[in-house]
Structures are given as C-alpha cells and as structure tokens.
Design a protein around this motif. Structure first.
Motif, short mmCIF file in Angstrom:
data_model
loop_
_atom_site.label_atom_id
_atom_site.label_comp_id
_atom_site.label_asym_id
_atom_site.label_seq_id
_atom_site.Cartn_x
_atom_site.Cartn_y
_atom_site.Cartn_z
N ARG A 163 0.86 -1.21 -0.11
CA ARG A 163 -0.10 0.00 -0.03
C ARG A 163 0.92 1.10 -0.09
NH1 ARG A 163 -1.91 3.29 3.53
NH2 ARG A 163 -0.88 2.31 5.40
N VAL A 164 1.84 1.13 0.76
CA VAL A 164 2.99 2.33 0.82
C VAL A 164 4.31 1.56 0.99
CG1 VAL A 164 2.39 2.78 3.32
CG2 VAL A 164 3.43 4.53 1.71
N LEU A 165 5.32 2.32 0.62
CA LEU A 165 6.72 1.84 0.84
C LEU A 165 7.62 2.86 1.65
CD1 LEU A 165 8.84 -0.63 0.21
CD2 LEU A 165 9.42 0.81 -1.83
N ILE A 166 8.20 2.64 2.60
CA ILE A 166 9.20 3.32 3.21
C ILE A 166 10.57 2.83 2.75
CG2 ILE A 166 10.40 4.28 5.24
CD1 ILE A 166 7.75 3.40 6.70
N GLU A 168 14.72 3.31 2.15
CA GLU A 168 15.96 3.96 2.23
C GLU A 168 16.99 3.63 0.99
OE1 GLU A 168 19.98 3.76 5.20
OE2 GLU A 168 18.75 2.08 4.95
N ALA A 169 16.36 2.79 0.31
CA ALA A 169 17.28 2.33 -1.11
C ALA A 169 16.61 3.28 -2.19
CB ALA A 169 16.77 0.85 -1.39
N MET A 170 17.21 4.11 -2.79
CA MET A 170 16.57 4.71 -3.97
C MET A 170 16.09 4.18 -4.88
SD MET A 170 18.76 7.52 -6.32
CE MET A 170 19.47 5.99 -7.29
N HIS A 171 16.57 2.94 -5.32
CA HIS A 171 15.86 2.10 -6.26
C HIS A 171 14.59 1.38 -5.69
CE1 HIS A 171 19.28 2.54 -9.31
NE2 HIS A 171 18.39 2.51 -9.98
N GLY A 172 14.35 1.45 -4.62
CA GLY A 172 13.00 1.03 -4.10
C GLY A 172 11.95 2.14 -4.37
N ALA A 173 12.65 3.66 -4.47
CA ALA A 173 11.53 4.74 -4.52
C ALA A 173 11.77 4.72 -6.12
CB ALA A 173 12.13 5.71 -4.18
N ILE A 174 12.45 4.54 -6.74
CA ILE A 174 12.41 4.38 -8.09
C ILE A 174 11.50 3.54 -8.94
CG2 ILE A 174 13.63 4.26 -10.36
CD1 ILE A 174 16.34 5.54 -9.09
N VAL A 175 11.49 2.36 -8.42
CA VAL A 175 10.62 1.31 -8.68
C VAL A 175 9.16 1.52 -8.20
CG1 VAL A 175 10.00 -1.01 -8.88
CG2 VAL A 175 12.51 -0.28 -9.39
N ALA A 176 9.07 2.11 -6.90
CA ALA A 176 7.77 2.13 -6.42
C ALA A 176 7.03 3.28 -7.29
CB ALA A 176 7.90 2.43 -5.08
N ASP A 177 7.97 4.34 -7.65
CA ASP A 177 7.15 5.36 -8.19
C ASP A 177 7.07 5.05 -9.75
OD1 ASP A 177 7.18 8.51 -7.97
OD2 ASP A 177 7.65 8.46 -9.91
N ALA A 178 7.65 4.30 -10.42
CA ALA A 178 7.46 3.69 -11.77
C ALA A 178 6.16 2.85 -11.69
CB ALA A 178 8.65 3.14 -12.41
N ARG A 180 3.73 3.06 -9.50
CA ARG A 180 2.62 3.81 -8.93
C ARG A 180 2.50 3.39 -7.51
NH1 ARG A 180 2.19 8.56 -11.07
NH2 ARG A 180 4.62 8.25 -10.45
N THR A 181 3.35 2.70 -6.78
CA THR A 181 3.18 2.67 -5.39
C THR A 181 3.73 3.87 -4.66
OG1 THR A 181 3.54 0.10 -5.62
CG2 THR A 181 3.81 1.08 -3.36
N PRO A 182 2.86 4.34 -3.66
CA PRO A 182 3.19 5.63 -2.89
C PRO A 182 4.46 5.30 -2.20
CG PRO A 182 0.84 5.41 -3.09
CD PRO A 182 1.23 3.83 -3.36
N TRP A 183 5.41 6.08 -1.83
CA TRP A 183 6.49 5.87 -1.08
C TRP A 183 6.95 7.15 -0.13
CZ3 TRP A 183 10.35 9.37 -2.39
CH2 TRP A 183 10.22 10.30 -3.55
N ILE A 184 7.51 6.78 0.88
CA ILE A 184 8.23 7.70 1.64
C ILE A 184 9.54 7.52 1.67
CG2 ILE A 184 8.13 8.34 4.19
CD1 ILE A 184 5.41 6.87 4.31
N GLY A 185 10.60 8.50 1.53
CA GLY A 185 11.90 8.51 1.24
C GLY A 185 12.37 8.53 2.87
N ALA A 186 13.34 7.75 3.23
CA ALA A 186 14.03 7.66 4.23
C ALA A 186 15.42 7.94 3.83
CB ALA A 186 13.98 6.29 4.90
N LYS A 187 16.00 9.01 4.61
CA LYS A 187 17.24 9.69 4.26
C LYS A 187 18.43 8.28 4.81
CE LYS A 187 18.15 13.88 5.15
NZ LYS A 187 18.57 14.94 6.10
N PRO A 188 19.22 8.14 3.74
CA PRO A 188 20.15 7.07 4.08
C PRO A 188 21.11 7.16 5.41
CG PRO A 188 19.99 7.25 1.69
CD PRO A 188 19.21 8.35 2.15
N ILE A 189 21.11 6.34 6.32
CA ILE A 189 22.11 6.73 7.29
C ILE A 189 23.31 6.78 6.84
CG2 ILE A 189 23.19 5.41 9.30
CD1 ILE A 189 20.26 3.90 9.75
N LEU A 269 4.32 10.62 -4.78
CA LEU A 269 4.52 10.04 -6.37
C LEU A 269 4.84 11.20 -7.29
CD1 LEU A 269 1.60 7.36 -6.70
CD2 LEU A 269 4.01 6.93 -6.81
N SER A 270 5.56 10.76 -8.36
CA SER A 270 5.43 11.99 -9.42
C SER A 270 4.12 11.93 -9.89
CB SER A 270 6.71 11.70 -10.34
OG SER A 270 6.13 10.16 -10.96
#
Length: 297
Positions: A163-166, A168-178, A180-189, A269-270
């Motif tokens: 339903r939503v992805l938190i 820290e992995a950038m390609h997690g966000a890239i693929v989620a956005d592609a 259309r899975t809403p995502w929450i960016g976690a700043k990498p430690i 999401l974009s």
C-alpha cells in the motif's frame, strides 16, 4: 558490447535490475562480452574506473561521487541520457539529457503479479541489512521488510503489492514510483548516498521529502554520526559483540518505533503526466540507440 554495472559481494536490487531490464528491452544478441564497447546501465556507474580506451554508451546511468569524475568529452563517451540534472551538471552535458534512471523502463515490461497482504513495507539500503537487525525492527513495528538482496521478481512483486513503501534504498523509490506505489523517502544513514536521490527526483520534478531514519545498531549509530561507511574496524566488531547487546536492543526498538511513526507520514509520487513523459523519452532514447547500431551492422 558488454553490459557493465556494479556487483558487490551480495546482490543489490538496484544494480541487479540490469540483468532483468536490458535482456527484455534490447534485441536478442545485442549484448556480448566485447569490452571494447561498454553499455553503461542502471546505477551510479559513471566514473573513471571504466576502461579509458573502451567506447562507453550511457543509458540512464548516474554519477554519485563514488568514483572519480571522468572527462566525458574525451571522445570515448556516447551519452544517450543520464539519471538526472545533478549528473548532467557534474558531467557538463546538456540538461536535455537528464531524462531519468533507466529502471523506469520496467513500466514497459510485463511484470509478475503484485504480492498480496502487504500494507506498509520498509526497504533498507542493502548495506543497512549488514549493519543492523532491520528484520527484527520491522517485526517489532509490524511492517513488512523488503530485502534488497532477494530475487528481483520477488522484490518487484512486493513493491508493487505494498500500500505504501518506506524506503532507504533509492531504487526502491524509483521502482515504486514507476509502478505507482506511494513511497516515503528515508534519508540513508550513510550520508554518501544522499546526493543521488536529488539527482533522480529532479528529473521527475518531485519536491523530495526525505525523513530521518533512526539507526538500528551501534554500528549504524556510529556511521550516522561520523559519515564513515563500512562494517569493518573496531566499531563493527564492537557492534557484533556481546558487550553491545543492550545498546543494540535499545536502538532496534527505537528504530521500530520510528518506522511506525514514519508510516503515518504523507507518501509521495511523481505526477502521472511526468512519469508518462519521462518513460516515453527513455524508451525513445534506447530505441534510437538500438536502431543506430543495427543500421551500422
């Protein structure tokens, strides 16, 4: 022409996407093992480590400062597009070439069905899986862990089904956005991974919101405080020792509570229009390259 991408001691989702996307997108037999020509694919792979004499064709790659900055105007580089405006600026190339990360081409592929039964998921950077007990933190938080070292189709199905992805992995966000899975960016430690997020998000006109991620271990706490990345050394040994059991447990519980808090944040999401536009541009760039190569041969 040989496909080049980063491969460490364990598989990493973002880099391993190269083995999934390009065989599907490119004609059969297009890639081989001839290192005189290199197909520079998905990931922060642009750098001085690539052979000077090889002809290098860049397809949506990025520069993140992991390697030295190459002179891409020396006659050995053919840049069809890059991940984003930060890469274009660093390389001193036209901003028109800052289309997007080429993992966006997953949108043009037939993918496995989404995994079911996932509400909120968390995808750590693959290095964080080595540095902290994120499986335990996710269990305590009641959040699904998506392991960046798992098989590609499994990870894609889980991202697609959440339903939503938190992440820290950038390609997690890239693929989620592609997908259309809403995502929450976690700043990498590890701070060294921050700039590339701005690179990718800039290409999609995303007003990026990155949220602090609490460390789950003594080692991650050290990395976050010092900016030094790596499991080796005295701190790494200490974090794995019985002496660190109590502080590690405290940090893991703290990280779990923070994940629960992050799950309440507004995801991103974009726009549908922008993701569609960028997908078409990336696909056209790859198609134009393939046609040019086939015409020569």
């Amino acid at each position: 022409m040989k496909l080049v991408f980063f491969r460490g001691k364990v598989p990493n989702f973002g880099d391993e996407l190269n083995t999934y996307v390009w065989p599907e997108i490119l004609p059969e037999g297009f890639l081989d093992e001839d290192e005189s020509e290199l197909f520079v694919g998905i990931g922060s792979i642009i750098g001085t480590h690539l052979p000077e004499t090889s002809r290098k064709f860049v397809m949506g790659s990025g520069y993140a400062g992991y390697m030295g900055l190459p002179d891409v105007h020396d006659g050995t580089w053919d840049i069809r597009f890059v991940r984003g405006p930060k890469t274009a600026e660093k390389l001193k190339i036209s901003p028109d070439l800052a289309i997007c990360d080429s993992a966006i081409l997953l949108r043009q592929m037939e993918l496995a069905k989404p995994a079911t039964g996932i509400d909120v998921a968390f995808m750590p950077h693959y290095e964080s899986l080595e540095r902290g007990p994120w499986d335990e933190a996710c269990r305590l938080a009641g959040i699904k862990l998506i392991d960046a070292t798992d098989p590609l189709e499994k990870v894609i199905a889980e991202i697609k089904g959440a339903r939503v992805l938190i992440t820290e992995a950038m390609h997690g966000a890239i693929v989620a956005d592609a997908l259309r899975t809403p995502w929450i960016g976690a700043k990498p430690i590890f701070a060294g991974h921050h700039m590339k997020w701005l690179d990718w998000s800039g290409a999609l006109d995303i007003e990026l919101r990155m949220h602090e991620l609490k460390p789950s271990s003594v080692l991650e706490y050290y990395i976050g405080r010092t900016g030094r990345g790596g499991p080796a050394g005295k701190i790494g040994a200490l974090s794995r020792s019985p002496l660190a059991a109590i502080p590690n447990a405290f940090l893991t519980h703290s990280a779990a509570k923070h994940l629960q808090k992050m799950a309440t944040y507004e995801p991103q999401l974009s726009s549908d229009a922008k993701i569609g536009e960028v997908t078409e541009k990336a696909a056209a760039a790859v198609d134009g390259f393939v046609r040019s190569r086939l015409a020569v041969s």
